[in-house]
Design a protein around this motif. Structure first.
Motif, PDB file in Angstrom:
ATOM      1  N   SER A   1       0.828  -1.195   0.000  1.00 11.29           N
ATOM      2  CA  SER A   1       0.000   0.000   0.000  1.00 11.29           C
ATOM      3  C   SER A   1       0.866   1.250   0.000  1.00 11.29           C
ATOM      4  O   SER A   1       2.092   1.191   0.149  1.00 11.29           O
ATOM      5  N   TRP A   2       0.216   2.407  -0.125  1.00 15.77           N
ATOM      6  CA  TRP A   2       0.945   3.679  -0.050  1.00 15.77           C
ATOM      7  C   TRP A   2       1.606   3.837   1.322  1.00 15.77           C
ATOM      8  O   TRP A   2       2.586   4.560   1.447  1.00 15.77           O
ATOM      9  N   TRP A   3       1.096   3.141   2.350  1.00 13.18           N
ATOM     10  CA  TRP A   3       1.666   3.249   3.684  1.00 13.18           C
ATOM     11  C   TRP A   3       3.026   2.570   3.783  1.00 13.18           C
ATOM     12  O   TRP A   3       3.703   2.682   4.806  1.00 13.18           O
ATOM     13  N   ASP A   4       3.466   1.878   2.747  1.00 13.04           N
ATOM     14  CA  ASP A   4       4.804   1.301   2.726  1.00 13.04           C
ATOM     15  C   ASP A   4       5.857   2.332   2.327  1.00 13.04           C
ATOM     16  O   ASP A   4       7.043   2.113   2.530  1.00 13.04           O
ATOM     17  N   ASP A   5       5.428   3.453   1.763  1.00  9.48           N
ATOM     18  CA  ASP A   5       6.367   4.488   1.341  1.00  9.48           C
ATOM     19  C   ASP A   5       6.957   5.184   2.566  1.00  9.48           C
ATOM     20  O   ASP A   5       6.372   5.196   3.649  1.00  9.48           O
ATOM     21  N   GLY A   6       8.121   5.772   2.386  1.00 14.52           N
ATOM     22  CA  GLY A   6       8.763   6.496   3.468  1.00 14.52           C
ATOM     23  C   GLY A   6       9.844   7.403   2.913  1.00 14.52           C
ATOM     24  O   GLY A   6       9.980   7.565   1.696  1.00 14.52           O
ATOM     25  N   LEU A   7      10.610   8.022   3.804  1.00 10.44           N
ATOM     26  CA  LEU A   7      11.746   8.825   3.385  1.00 10.44           C
ATOM     27  C   LEU A   7      12.883   7.915   2.942  1.00 10.44           C
ATOM     28  O   LEU A   7      12.824   6.691   3.103  1.00 10.44           O
TER      29      LEU A   7
ATOM     30  N   ALA B   1      -3.662  10.106  -7.759  1.00  8.94           N
ATOM     31  CA  ALA B   1      -4.643  10.057  -6.672  1.00  8.94           C
ATOM     32  C   ALA B   1      -5.383   8.732  -6.790  1.00  8.94           C
ATOM     33  O   ALA B   1      -5.707   8.280  -7.900  1.00  8.94           O
ATOM     34  N   GLY B   2      -5.631   8.100  -5.638  1.00  9.74           N
ATOM     35  CA  GLY B   2      -6.283   6.791  -5.703  1.00  9.74           C
ATOM     36  C   GLY B   2      -6.960   6.413  -4.403  1.00  9.74           C
ATOM     37  O   GLY B   2      -6.805   7.084  -3.371  1.00  9.74           O
ATOM     38  N   ILE B   3      -7.707   5.312  -4.457  1.00  6.15           N
ATOM     39  CA  ILE B   3      -8.397   4.760  -3.297  1.00  6.15           C
ATOM     40  C   ILE B   3      -8.277   3.241  -3.352  1.00  6.15           C
ATOM     41  O   ILE B   3      -8.294   2.650  -4.437  1.00  6.15           O
ATOM     42  N   SER B   4      -8.117   2.610  -2.184  1.00  2.82           N
ATOM     43  CA  SER B   4      -7.983   1.155  -2.133  1.00  2.82           C
ATOM     44  C   SER B   4      -8.823   0.589  -1.002  1.00  2.82           C
ATOM     45  O   SER B   4      -9.079   1.263   0.003  1.00  2.82           O
ATOM     46  N   VAL B   5      -9.251  -0.645  -1.179  1.00  2.20           N
ATOM     47  CA  VAL B   5      -9.919  -1.421  -0.135  1.00  2.20           C
ATOM     48  C   VAL B   5      -8.987  -2.570   0.208  1.00  2.20           C
ATOM     49  O   VAL B   5      -8.625  -3.370  -0.672  1.00  2.20           O
TER      50      VAL B   5
ATOM     51  N   VAL C   1     -11.473  -5.208   7.090  1.00  2.00           N
ATOM     52  CA  VAL C   1     -11.105  -4.439   5.907  1.00  2.00           C
ATOM     53  C   VAL C   1     -10.753  -3.018   6.313  1.00  2.00           C
ATOM     54  O   VAL C   1     -11.133  -2.529   7.380  1.00  2.00           O
ATOM     55  N   GLY C   2     -10.003  -2.385   5.459  1.00  2.00           N
ATOM     56  CA  GLY C   2      -9.665  -0.985   5.642  1.00  2.00           C
ATOM     57  C   GLY C   2      -9.811  -0.260   4.323  1.00  2.00           C
ATOM     58  O   GLY C   2      -9.812  -0.871   3.252  1.00  2.00           O
ATOM     59  N   VAL C   3      -9.946   1.035   4.405  1.00  2.00           N
ATOM     60  CA  VAL C   3     -10.030   1.886   3.224  1.00  2.00           C
ATOM     61  C   VAL C   3      -8.905   2.904   3.307  1.00  2.00           C
ATOM     62  O   VAL C   3      -8.747   3.582   4.332  1.00  2.00           O
ATOM     63  N   ALA C   4      -8.118   3.001   2.258  1.00  4.33           N
ATOM     64  CA  ALA C   4      -7.001   3.937   2.223  1.00  4.33           C
ATOM     65  C   ALA C   4      -7.106   4.816   0.991  1.00  4.33           C
ATOM     66  O   ALA C   4      -7.619   4.398  -0.054  1.00  4.33           O
ATOM     67  N   VAL C   5      -6.630   6.045   1.122  1.00  2.00           N
ATOM     68  CA  VAL C   5      -6.550   6.960  -0.014  1.00  2.00           C
ATOM     69  C   VAL C   5      -5.140   7.517  -0.073  1.00  2.00           C
ATOM     70  O   VAL C   5      -4.457   7.626   0.945  1.00  2.00           O
ATOM     71  N   GLY C   6      -4.710   7.836  -1.259  1.00  2.00           N
ATOM     72  CA  GLY C   6      -3.382   8.397  -1.431  1.00  2.00           C
ATOM     73  C   GLY C   6      -3.354   9.364  -2.593  1.00  2.00           C
ATOM     74  O   GLY C   6      -4.041   9.154  -3.600  1.00  2.00           O
TER      75      GLY C   6
ATOM     76  N   ALA D   1      -3.978   8.449   3.814  1.00  2.00           N
ATOM     77  CA  ALA D   1      -4.872   8.264   4.955  1.00  2.00           C
ATOM     78  C   ALA D   1      -5.456   6.863   4.895  1.00  2.00           C
ATOM     79  O   ALA D   1      -5.588   6.264   3.819  1.00  2.00           O
ATOM     80  N   GLY D   2      -5.801   6.323   6.069  1.00  2.00           N
ATOM     81  CA  GLY D   2      -6.400   4.998   6.126  1.00  2.00           C
ATOM     82  C   GLY D   2      -7.356   4.880   7.295  1.00  2.00           C
ATOM     83  O   GLY D   2      -7.137   5.473   8.357  1.00  2.00           O
ATOM     84  N   TYR D   3      -8.443   4.097   7.090  1.00  2.00           N
ATOM     85  CA  TYR D   3      -9.422   3.867   8.163  1.00  2.00           C
ATOM     86  C   TYR D   3      -9.588   2.367   8.356  1.00  2.00           C
ATOM     87  O   TYR D   3      -9.922   1.628   7.421  1.00  2.00           O
ATOM     88  N   ASP D   4      -9.331   1.911   9.592  1.00  2.00           N
ATOM     89  CA  ASP D   4      -9.418   0.506   9.988  1.00  2.00           C
ATOM     90  C   ASP D   4     -10.831   0.256  10.525  1.00  2.00           C
ATOM     91  O   ASP D   4     -11.174   0.710  11.621  1.00  2.00           O
ATOM     92  N   THR D   5     -11.675  -0.457   9.766  1.00  2.00           N
ATOM     93  CA  THR D   5     -13.070  -0.631  10.174  1.00  2.00           C
ATOM     94  C   THR D   5     -13.216  -1.553  11.375  1.00  2.00           C
ATOM     95  O   THR D   5     -14.182  -1.443  12.130  1.00  2.00           O
ATOM     96  N   ASP D   6     -12.276  -2.479  11.578  1.00  2.00           N
ATOM     97  CA  ASP D   6     -12.360  -3.397  12.713  1.00  2.00           C
ATOM     98  C   ASP D   6     -12.163  -2.651  14.029  1.00  2.00           C
ATOM     99  O   ASP D   6     -12.894  -2.861  15.001  1.00  2.00           O
TER     100      ASP D   6
END
Length: 347
Positions: free
Chosen positions: A148-154, A182-186, A203-208, A222-227
């Motif tokens: 996911s986009w959350w794997d990116d870093g400096l 720009a994108g959205i993922s489930v 499931v989670g929903v992320a946008v980047g 950004a990401g939202y963890d529904t659990d």
């Protein structure tokens, strides 16, 4: 009958026999044409046509040897895939990774398929093969197992601004141009350490979104963890300054969740100095507020600082080394010094 007549008669007889058998002469079969591998330059360097098809294939990867140094060294600077923890202050590991990328043209644009296999060895008797990625891409849609986009870093190794698990079975749509995306993922979050397995909301929903503007690049994720009904947001940017690149990032989480769990919020900064064509030196620092987790929530009044230095050196083409040293100082826990040495051959 003299000798001359005998010779003429024999010659006539042989000619007659040869003429009679001419229709039965053996003709060598034509060799079937050999189809040589053709270079495919439609998608960049390294691609070739799979014989008999119009599909282009690229094979690349790397071989990595790494030594981690830390109390109970396990996976410092693992860069995905992790390793088997041990009770030693150092741990030598080897990894081999191979990526297969297939592309072909369609009426909807390029159809892409990617398979990444990774082979990790903590030692000769502790080996593990994993499917690191496998996904299908077409017309901006991606489905499969991918980061996911959350794997990116400096660019250095000090920043700690990503999610604890960044590889998911996901489906996403991403719109992109040369300077913007720009994108959205489930995302399926069953691998998250915060999934309790008691609900179906795994499931989670992320946008980047991100892009480049001259010497400046940026990303907002950004990401939202529904659990857990918790979320996180992160902003990150880099800009060329003098002989190097300045990188800044800030991340906030409402509570520990699948997208961020280190602290309630954190700020990271680095300066990647391009000392020579082959040498890059990156000092960095990160501050954590309400660092760590107790009873499922961030620890109040427990701040932490982290400083580090990463040195990258390109020995020759496709052979590089990396050395990283990190120092972490939490308010309510012992400080930790860690680091690693890496040698990597890419192909």
């Amino acid at each position: 009958m003299n000798i001359k007549s005998l010779l003429l008669g024999s010659a006539a007889a042989l000619a007659a026999v040869s003429g009679a058998q001419a229709a039965d002469a053996i003709v060598a079969a034509e060799p079937e044409p050999v189809e040589y591998v053709r270079v495919c330059d439609a998608y960049g360097t390294g691609y070739f046509y799979i014989p008999g098809t119009e599909t282009c294939l690229k094979i690349n990867g790397y071989i990595r040897f790494q030594v981690d140094v830390a109390p109970n060294a396990s996976s410092i600077g693992a860069g995905g895939g992790g390793s088997v923890p041990n009770d030693s202050d150092w741990d030598a590991r080897t990894r081999g990774q191979v990526q297969f990328t297939a592309k072909s043209d369609t009426e909807y644009g390029p159809l892409t398929g990617v398979i990444v296999m990774q082979f990790n060895a903590d030692n000769a008797s502790a080996q593990k093969a994993i499917l690191d990625s496998a996904y299908i891409d077409i017309a901006g849609f991606r489905a499969g197992l991918f980061y996911s986009w959350w794997d990116d870093g400096l660019s250095g190794e000090t920043d700690d601004i990503g999610s604890p698990v960044t590889l998911h079975n996901s489906i996403r749509y991403q719109y992109e141009t040369d300077a913007f995306y720009a994108g959205i993922s489930v995302d399926e979050l069953e691998d998250s350490p915060f999934y309790n397995g008691e609900t179906a909301n795994n499931v989670g929903v992320a946008v980047g979104l991100g892009g480049k503007a001259g010497a400046f690049s940026y990303q907002i994720t950004a990401g939202y963890d529904t659990d857990n009904e918790e979320g996180a947001v992160r902003a990150m940017g880099t800009v060329a300054v003098g002989p190097g690149t300045l990188g800044l990032a800030v991340v906030y989480a409402s509570n520990p969740n699948a997208y961020y769990n280190k602290a309630e919020w954190a700020v990271a900064a680095e300066y990647a100095i391009k000392a020579t064509d082959k040498l890059k030196i990156t000092p960095a620092v990160q501050y954590y507020n309400n660092y760590g987790i107790t009873a499922g929530e961030f620890n109040d009044d427990n701040d932490a600082w982290k400083v580090g230095l990463t040195v990258d050196y390109q020995i020759v083409d496709n052979l590089s080394t990396k050395i990283s040293v990190q120092y972490l100082d939490p308010d309510n826990a012992s400080d930790v010094t860690s680091g690693f040495f890496r040698l990597q051959r890419a192909f």
